[in-house]
Design an enzyme around this catalytic site. Structure first.
Site, PDB file in Angstrom:
ATOM      1  CB  CYS A 108       8.547  -4.815   7.996  1.00  0.00           C
ATOM      2  SG  CYS A 108       9.368  -4.766   6.415  1.00  0.00           S
ATOM      3  N   GLY A 164      13.175   0.328  -0.025  1.00  0.00           N
ATOM      4  CA  GLY A 164      14.483   0.985  -0.074  1.00  0.00           C
ATOM      5  C   GLY A 164      15.631   0.100   0.360  1.00  0.00           C
ATOM      6  CD  GLU A 165      20.599  -1.803   0.492  1.00  0.00           C
ATOM      7  OE1 GLU A 165      20.002  -2.827   0.149  1.00  0.00           O
ATOM      8  OE2 GLU A 165      21.342  -1.751   1.503  1.00  0.00           O
ATOM      9  CB  SER A 196      17.300  -6.788   5.095  1.00  0.00           C
ATOM     10  OG  SER A 196      17.348  -7.567   3.931  1.00  0.00           O
ATOM     11  CB  SER A 219      18.789  -9.595  -0.319  1.00  0.00           C
ATOM     12  OG  SER A 219      17.935  -9.102   0.678  1.00  0.00           O
ATOM     13  CG  LEU A 220      23.555 -14.905  -1.190  1.00  0.00           C
ATOM     14  CD1 LEU A 220      24.472 -13.743  -0.898  1.00  0.00           C
ATOM     15  CD2 LEU A 220      23.876 -16.067  -0.260  1.00  0.00           C
ATOM     16  CG  ASN A 221      17.532 -12.474  -3.468  1.00  0.00           C
ATOM     17  OD1 ASN A 221      17.064 -13.134  -2.548  1.00  0.00           O
ATOM     18  ND2 ASN A 221      17.381 -11.173  -3.551  1.00  0.00           N
ATOM     19  CG  ASN A 295       5.527 -12.759  -1.617  1.00  0.00           C
ATOM     20  OD1 ASN A 295       4.850 -13.728  -1.293  1.00  0.00           O
ATOM     21  ND2 ASN A 295       6.429 -12.219  -0.818  1.00  0.00           N
ATOM     22  CB  CYS A 338       9.217 -10.209   0.918  1.00  0.00           C
ATOM     23  SG  CYS A 338       9.597 -10.710   2.564  1.00  0.00           S
TER      24      CYS A 338
HETATM   25  N1  SAH Z   1      17.038  -3.528  -0.026  1.00  0.00           N
HETATM   26  C1  SAH Z   1      17.166  -4.390   1.111  1.00  0.00           C
HETATM   27  C2  SAH Z   1      15.952  -4.311   2.011  1.00  0.00           C
HETATM   28  C3  SAH Z   1      14.673  -4.823   1.383  1.00  0.00           C
HETATM   29  S1  SAH Z   1      14.304  -6.322   2.124  1.00  0.00           S
HETATM   30  C4  SAH Z   1      17.477  -5.792   0.669  1.00  0.00           C
HETATM   31  O1  SAH Z   1      17.500  -6.031  -0.537  1.00  0.00           O
HETATM   32  O2  SAH Z   1      17.779  -6.640   1.493  1.00  0.00           O
HETATM   33  C5  SAH Z   1      13.191  -6.988   1.060  1.00  0.00           C
HETATM   34  C6  SAH Z   1      13.419  -8.486   0.920  1.00  0.00           C
HETATM   35  O3  SAH Z   1      12.356  -8.992   0.129  1.00  0.00           O
HETATM   36  C7  SAH Z   1      14.706  -8.800   0.185  1.00  0.00           C
HETATM   37  O4  SAH Z   1      15.311  -9.931   0.716  1.00  0.00           O
HETATM   38  C8  SAH Z   1      14.220  -9.095  -1.218  1.00  0.00           C
HETATM   39  O5  SAH Z   1      15.119  -9.947  -1.888  1.00  0.00           O
HETATM   40  C9  SAH Z   1      12.878  -9.713  -0.960  1.00  0.00           C
HETATM   41  N2  SAH Z   1      11.925  -9.559  -2.065  1.00  0.00           N
HETATM   42  C10 SAH Z   1      11.827  -8.550  -2.941  1.00  0.00           C
HETATM   43  N3  SAH Z   1      10.846  -8.777  -3.833  1.00  0.00           N
HETATM   44  C11 SAH Z   1      10.293  -9.963  -3.500  1.00  0.00           C
HETATM   45  C12 SAH Z   1       9.218 -10.734  -4.018  1.00  0.00           C
HETATM   46  N4  SAH Z   1       8.515 -10.324  -5.052  1.00  0.00           N
HETATM   47  N5  SAH Z   1       8.928 -11.886  -3.395  1.00  0.00           N
HETATM   48  C13 SAH Z   1       9.624 -12.306  -2.325  1.00  0.00           C
HETATM   49  N6  SAH Z   1      10.629 -11.619  -1.774  1.00  0.00           N
HETATM   50  C14 SAH Z   1      10.975 -10.461  -2.361  1.00  0.00           C
END
Ligand code: SAH
Length: 352
Positions: A108, A164-165, A196, A219-221, A295, A338
């Site tokens: 990763c 980062g993004e 991602s 990352s939809l969330n 997390n 993550c």
């Molecule tokens: N910026 C990109 C790449 C980072 S990926 C993106 O947003 O996709 C990191 C992944 O971890 C993302 O899917 C994000 O939503 C998730 N993430 C971030 N903080 C988190 C946390 N505290 N617990 C679980 N997942 C988390």
């Protein structure tokens, strides 16, 4: 060696490198040999590239240098994953996480120091944005992690899920993806490289238009704009429908699917209603959903839903024939899971 006038050779793509080699008065095909040395054999100086003519090696040494990364710290989790802390030339640092599984070894990687997106639940952005990583800094994370593993196992998969993004560092991310696939070199297939993104639509479109192959993860969330904008400010610029429209245009090969990541946060986006909204939203898109139970960390306001809720959410999706797994977090005991990566740029900067 690393003076400002010389080129960090791993910042160059294959075609850059070919032009570079020709400009030095050598043959185009020698770029291929060079790439083999850099990415397959992990060469750290030009001198060791013994099948290149001496005058070529000399010329390269005058105009270019080979950057490397060495971990300052390696932390090993109880589950076998390893977190590397890399110091960069300017004293900032980034982290990468190596996750061993039975049939693959996934790294990763990070693309920025900090993150400009300020997602409310993610630590990477909590310290703000410092800078983009260069192409070589992105690629060197792989080479450095591989060097630690040698000769036991080869890294088989790359996920752009560190700090980062990636699409906010578009050029260097695209160049790095291209170089990861080059064979002879790292020679990774596009299926094994997962990008991602939080949904930077213009850059998603741009990367699709290059024809580069990669596995897209978004990352939809959240399944509605209000919740998503609350969690991810980027949603105000590129709302859900725009992101999903772009996903629908993503050209998938047979059996390929888009991955949607969904961080489950207690009381925020984990209700049965959210699950149904998500089902409606994803209708017609070949996809799989990765649920990531939040997390926790002491400085954050959110918490992880209980197991019953997590399972209920998953079942609601499965019931509607949406492939859905709960991602098992790895490396939580070493803050490698993550959203827990943040590097140490503050502390490194302030240290004497
Ligand atoms: N910026 C990109 C790449 C980072 S990926 C993106 O947003 O996709 C990191 C992944 O971890 C993302 O899917 C994000 O939503 C998730 N993430 C971030 N903080 C988190 C946390 N505290 N617990 C679980 N997942 C988390």
């Amino acid at each position: 060696m690393t003076s400002k006038q010389t080129v960090d050779i791993k910042d160059l793509t294959q075609s850059d490198l070919e032009d570079f080699v020709v400009k030095l008065g050598h043959k185009r095909y020698q770029a291929r040999q060079l790439i083999k040395w850099l990415y397959q054999k992990g060469a750290i100086n030009f001198h060791e590239m013994t099948d290149l003519p001496t005058n070529f090696r000399e010329a390269l040494r005058r105009v270019a240098f080979i950057s490397t990364l060495t971990p300052n710290e390696v932390e090993i989790s109880r589950d076998g994953s390893k977190k590397f802390l890399f110091s960069l030339m300017d004293g900032h640092s980034v982290e990468s996480v190596l996750v061993p599984e039975v049939s693959r070894l996934t790294l990763c990687i990070s693309t920025q120091v900090g993150c400009p997106l300020s997602c409310r639940f993610c630590l990477s952005g909590s310290m703000g944005f410092v800078r983009n990583l260069t192409t070589s800094e992105i690629l060197n994370q792989i080479l450095a992690a591989q060097r630690q593993e040698t000769p036991r196992r080869r890294i088989t998969n790359i996920v752009f899920m560190g700090m980062g993004e990636p699409l906010a560092n578009y050029d260097n991310t695209a160049k790095a993806i291209e170089m990861m696939q080059y064979d002879p070199g790292l020679g990774l297939s596009g299926r094994r490289i997962t990008l991602s993104t939080s949904g930077l639509v213009p850059e998603m479109e741009r990367l699709m238009a290059t024809g580069l192959r990669f596995q897209l993860a978004v990352s939809l969330n959240a399944a509605d704009d209000d919740t998503r904008s609350f969690l991810m400010p980027i949603n105000k610029s590129h709302p859900l429908e725009e992101v999903l429209e772009s996903c629908r245009r993503f050209r998938l090969r047979p059996r390929e699917r888009i991955i949607f990541e969904y961080v489950l946060i207690d009381g925020i986006n984990d209700s049965p209603r959210d699950a149904l909204r998500l089902v409606r939203l994803l209708k017609g898109i070949p996809c799989k959903v990765n649920l990531i139970p939040f997390n926790e960390s002491p400085e954050q306001e959110f918490s992880r839903p209980d197991e019953k809720k997590i399972l209920g959410f998953q079942m609601a999706l499965l019931d509607q024939y949406i492939t859905c797994i709960v991602r098992k977090s790895r490396g939580g005991d070493i803050s490698a899971a993550c959203g827990q990566l943040r590097g140490r740029f503050r502390r490194v900067q302030n240290s004497p």
